[in-house]
Design an enzyme around this catalytic site. Structure first.
Site, short mmCIF file in Angstrom:
data_model
loop_
_atom_site.label_atom_id
_atom_site.label_comp_id
_atom_site.label_asym_id
_atom_site.label_seq_id
_atom_site.Cartn_x
_atom_site.Cartn_y
_atom_site.Cartn_z
N GLY A 236 117.89 93.92 93.20
CA GLY A 236 119.23 93.39 92.90
C GLY A 236 120.30 94.06 93.73
N THR B 243 121.82 93.17 96.37
CA THR B 243 122.89 92.30 96.88
C THR B 243 123.86 91.84 95.78
N GLY B 244 123.56 92.18 94.53
CA GLY B 244 124.43 91.78 93.42
C GLY B 244 125.59 92.74 93.24
N GLN B 245 126.44 92.44 92.26
CA GLN B 245 127.60 93.31 92.00
C GLN B 245 127.17 94.76 91.78
N GLN C 178 118.05 86.71 86.96
CA GLN C 178 118.88 85.49 86.87
C GLN C 178 119.88 85.86 85.79
N SER D 118 121.02 94.48 78.35
CA SER D 118 122.32 93.80 78.23
C SER D 118 122.78 93.68 76.78
N GLU E 72 124.10 91.20 75.73
CA GLU E 72 123.78 89.81 75.35
C GLU E 72 122.59 89.79 74.37
N TYR F 237 118.64 83.67 78.41
CA TYR F 237 118.87 84.92 79.13
C TYR F 237 118.77 86.12 78.18
N LYS G 283 116.10 89.19 78.28
CA LYS G 283 116.51 90.60 78.37
C LYS G 283 115.92 91.42 77.21
N HIS H 39 130.59 94.15 82.49
CA HIS H 39 131.36 94.97 83.42
C HIS H 39 131.65 94.16 84.68
N ARG I 280 132.56 90.87 91.40
CA ARG I 280 131.92 90.05 90.38
C ARG I 280 131.71 88.63 90.92
P1 NAP Z 1 124.23 89.69 89.91
O1 NAP Z 1 125.47 90.00 90.66
O2 NAP Z 1 123.96 88.32 89.42
O3 NAP Z 1 123.00 90.16 90.86
C1 NAP Z 1 121.67 89.77 90.58
C2 NAP Z 1 120.76 90.30 91.67
O4 NAP Z 1 119.40 89.91 91.38
C3 NAP Z 1 121.05 89.74 93.07
O5 NAP Z 1 120.91 90.79 94.02
C4 NAP Z 1 119.94 88.70 93.28
O6 NAP Z 1 119.61 88.49 94.64
C5 NAP Z 1 118.80 89.42 92.56
N1 NAP Z 1 117.68 88.52 92.24
C6 NAP Z 1 117.73 87.38 91.50
N2 NAP Z 1 116.50 86.83 91.41
C7 NAP Z 1 115.65 87.64 92.11
C8 NAP Z 1 114.27 87.61 92.39
N3 NAP Z 1 113.48 86.64 91.95
N4 NAP Z 1 113.72 88.61 93.13
C9 NAP Z 1 114.51 89.62 93.61
N5 NAP Z 1 115.85 89.69 93.38
C10 NAP Z 1 116.41 88.72 92.64
O7 NAP Z 1 124.10 90.67 88.65
P2 NAP Z 1 124.94 92.00 88.27
O8 NAP Z 1 126.18 91.60 87.56
O9 NAP Z 1 124.99 92.88 89.45
O10 NAP Z 1 124.00 92.64 87.16
C11 NAP Z 1 122.93 93.52 87.52
C12 NAP Z 1 121.91 93.53 86.39
O11 NAP Z 1 122.52 94.00 85.18
C13 NAP Z 1 121.31 92.17 86.05
O12 NAP Z 1 119.97 92.40 85.64
C14 NAP Z 1 122.13 91.69 84.86
O13 NAP Z 1 121.41 90.78 84.09
C15 NAP Z 1 122.37 93.01 84.15
N6 NAP Z 1 123.58 93.12 83.35
C16 NAP Z 1 124.78 92.81 83.90
C17 NAP Z 1 125.93 92.98 83.14
C18 NAP Z 1 127.28 92.66 83.73
O14 NAP Z 1 128.24 92.54 82.96
N7 NAP Z 1 127.43 92.57 85.05
C19 NAP Z 1 125.84 93.46 81.83
C20 NAP Z 1 124.59 93.78 81.32
C21 NAP Z 1 123.46 93.63 82.08
P3 NAP Z 1 120.32 87.32 95.53
O15 NAP Z 1 121.57 87.95 96.08
O16 NAP Z 1 119.27 87.05 96.55
O17 NAP Z 1 120.59 86.16 94.61
N1 GDD Z 2 131.51 81.91 82.68
C1 GDD Z 2 132.49 81.36 81.93
N2 GDD Z 2 133.24 80.33 82.44
N3 GDD Z 2 132.70 81.86 80.69
C2 GDD Z 2 133.71 81.32 79.96
C3 GDD Z 2 134.51 80.27 80.43
C4 GDD Z 2 134.26 79.74 81.73
O1 GDD Z 2 134.92 78.81 82.20
N4 GDD Z 2 135.43 79.97 79.47
C5 GDD Z 2 135.21 80.78 78.45
N5 GDD Z 2 134.15 81.61 78.72
C6 GDD Z 2 133.56 82.60 77.80
C7 GDD Z 2 132.06 82.41 77.59
O2 GDD Z 2 131.81 81.34 76.67
C8 GDD Z 2 131.66 83.77 77.07
O3 GDD Z 2 131.84 83.84 75.70
C9 GDD Z 2 132.65 84.72 77.77
O4 GDD Z 2 133.67 83.89 78.36
C10 GDD Z 2 132.03 85.59 78.86
O5 GDD Z 2 131.30 84.77 79.75
P1 GDD Z 2 130.72 85.34 81.14
O6 GDD Z 2 131.79 85.99 81.91
O7 GDD Z 2 129.98 84.20 81.78
O8 GDD Z 2 129.75 86.51 80.69
P2 GDD Z 2 128.62 86.60 79.55
O9 GDD Z 2 129.17 87.46 78.46
O10 GDD Z 2 128.08 85.28 79.18
O11 GDD Z 2 127.45 87.37 80.32
C11 GDD Z 2 127.74 88.50 81.14
O12 GDD Z 2 127.68 89.68 80.40
C12 GDD Z 2 126.39 89.99 79.87
C13 GDD Z 2 126.54 91.28 79.06
O13 GDD Z 2 127.01 90.98 77.77
C14 GDD Z 2 126.72 88.48 82.29
O14 GDD Z 2 127.08 89.44 83.26
C15 GDD Z 2 125.32 88.81 81.81
O15 GDD Z 2 124.43 88.95 82.92
C16 GDD Z 2 125.42 90.14 81.03
O16 GDD Z 2 124.15 90.54 80.56
#
Ligand code: NAP
Ligand code: GDD
Length: 327
Positions: free
Chosen positions: A12, A14-16, A85, A127, A129, A151, A155, A181, A186
């Site tokens: 991951g 390349t992700g955030q 994903q 997560s 979630e 999802y 997780k 976060h 993002r």
């Molecule tokens: P993100 O920006 O969506 O990045 C996801 C990464 O996974 C990308 O580098 C993507 O590569 C890679 N990936 C997806 N499918 C893959 C596969 N089949 N094989 C190898 N790599 C693959 O996610 P993030 O926000 O950085 O989050 C990082 C991790 O923390 C994730 O597991 C997410 O579910 C978890 N998480 C995030 C949050 C949050 O708020 N950000 C909170 C709790 C947990 P490509 O660039 O090629 O698509």
């Molecule tokens: N994406 C999105 N788009 N969300 C919206 C919108 C919209 O137009 N309008 C309202 N929301 C509300 C969603 O219904 C949700 O309740 C909240 O905003 C946050 O949505 P997201 O920012 O898409 O994040 P998430 O909470 O569903 O998931 C993220 O956080 C998880 C940790 O709790 C992702 O980063 C997950 O990968 C991560 O695990």
């Protein structure tokens, strides 16, 4: 002379989070390797500014042998499994893929470590979630999971398989239960970034309205750079454990919008349109974390406030959209 720098492999990259974690590990003196999957176009926007400092390994979480080969080739001391994903709405449209990558993908990484070298330390990106329809407020490491999306279910599986490998094979495997976060890096589909990008476009005259779903949902939002530091700290402890990482403040989507629009002297009520297409089949209404354990054991705490985070994101999107308009 042998290179005795610690070596980390990040899935991951390349992700955030992968991009911030890679920068943090470089600062800490690590050799950093990142798993990238084959794509017809490079998705290196978040790492372009330091990509010559890291090494790339081609693999995919859905392909067991490629993961074993990656870990065998790199022989890291630490593996951070951040690949997933990760967009919740997509998990209803592609539940099988989400399960394969986000749930079984973690098992494939753990299996690769078990086969190659069980001493490699492992971090799993769990997560908030998983708490879904919350069973208590605030949520801690012992709160029961009640996931509300494919999802979240995936997780929860990945979380428990990490615990299971720790207990079955005595592996150093940790899960960070991270609450939402955000950052200027993002993805544009997540609500904070959708809002800050939309605010910049409206302010600069290239959009008029912003269509959103549930404005009453509440989240515990923090800054991604603070959160990747917690990942690293977990793997520096004497024993492997699981930790909640959160800001321990809860805000509605509406409050987040108010801050973002006010940053550029606009009123959200003039521009936000509620659109049912963005409602979810099952919603997570409120998330609030209690990160006392991380504060006590890791000495970790968040440094950037909610308001400062949203304002930082608006400012970054204003700069980016202005540059886009100029070109
Ligand atoms: P993100 O920006 O969506 O990045 C996801 C990464 O996974 C990308 O580098 C993507 O590569 C890679 N990936 C997806 N499918 C893959 C596969 N089949 N094989 C190898 N790599 C693959 O996610 P993030 O926000 O950085 O989050 C990082 C991790 O923390 C994730 O597991 C997410 O579910 C978890 N998480 C995030 C949050 C949050 O708020 N950000 C909170 C709790 C947990 P490509 O660039 O090629 O698509
Ligand atoms: N994406 C999105 N788009 N969300 C919206 C919108 C919209 O137009 N309008 C309202 N929301 C509300 C969603 O219904 C949700 O309740 C909240 O905003 C946050 O949505 P997201 O920012 O898409 O994040 P998430 O909470 O569903 O998931 C993220 O956080 C998880 C940790 O709790 C992702 O980063 C997950 O990968 C991560 O695990």
């Amino acid at each position: 002379m042998a290179n005795d720098k610690p070596r980390a492999l990040i899935t991951g990259l390349t992700g955030q989070d992968g991009s911030y974690l890679a920068e943090l590990l470089l600062e800490q003196g690590y050799d950093v390797y990142g798993v990238v999957r084959r794509s017809s176009t490079e998705t290196y926007d978040r790492i372009n500014h330091f990509k010559e400092k890291i090494s790339f390994v081609q693999a995919d979480l859905t392909d067991q042998v490629s993961m074993i080969d990656a870990i065998d080739e790199v022989r890291p001391s630490e593996v951070y499994n951040l690949a997933a994903q990760s967009f919740v709405p997509t998990s209803w449209k592609q539940p099988i893929l989400t399960g394969d990558v986000t749930a079984l993908g973690a098992t494939r990484v753990l299996e690769s470590i078990r086969v190659v070298d069980k001493k490699i330390k492992f971090y799993q990106a769990s997560s908030s979630e998983m708490f879904g329809k919350v069973q208590e407020v605030p949520q801690t490491e012992t709160t029961s999971f009640y996931p509300r999306s494919p999802y979240g279910v995936a997780k929860a599986y990945a979380h428990w398989i990490t615990v299971n490998y720790r207990e079955s094979y005595d592996m150093f495997a940790c899960s960070g239960i991270l609450f939402n976060h955000e950052s200027p890096r993002r993805g544009l589909e997540f609500v904070t970034r959708k809002v800050t990008d939309g605010v910049a476009r409206i302010k600069l005259g290239v959009a008029k309205e912003l269509r959103l779903g549930n404005l009453d949902a509440q989240r515990d939002w923090g800054y991604a750079l603070d959160y990747v530091r917690a990942m690293w700290l977990m793997l520096q402890q004497d024993t492997a454990d699981d930790y909640v990482i959160s800001s321990s403040e809860m805000h509605t989507v509406r409050e987040m919008c108010e801050i973002a629009f006010a940053r550029v002297d606009l009123d959200m009520n003039d521009h936000v349109v509620v659109d049912e297409r963005f409602y979810r089949p099952a919603e997570v209404q409120e998330l609030l974390g209690d990160c006392s354990k991380a504060k006590k054991n890791l000495g970790w705490e968040p440094k950037v406030s909610f308001k400062a985070l949203i304002e930082m994101m608006v400012d970054a999107d204003m700069d980016r959209v202005k540059a886009e308009i100029r070109t």
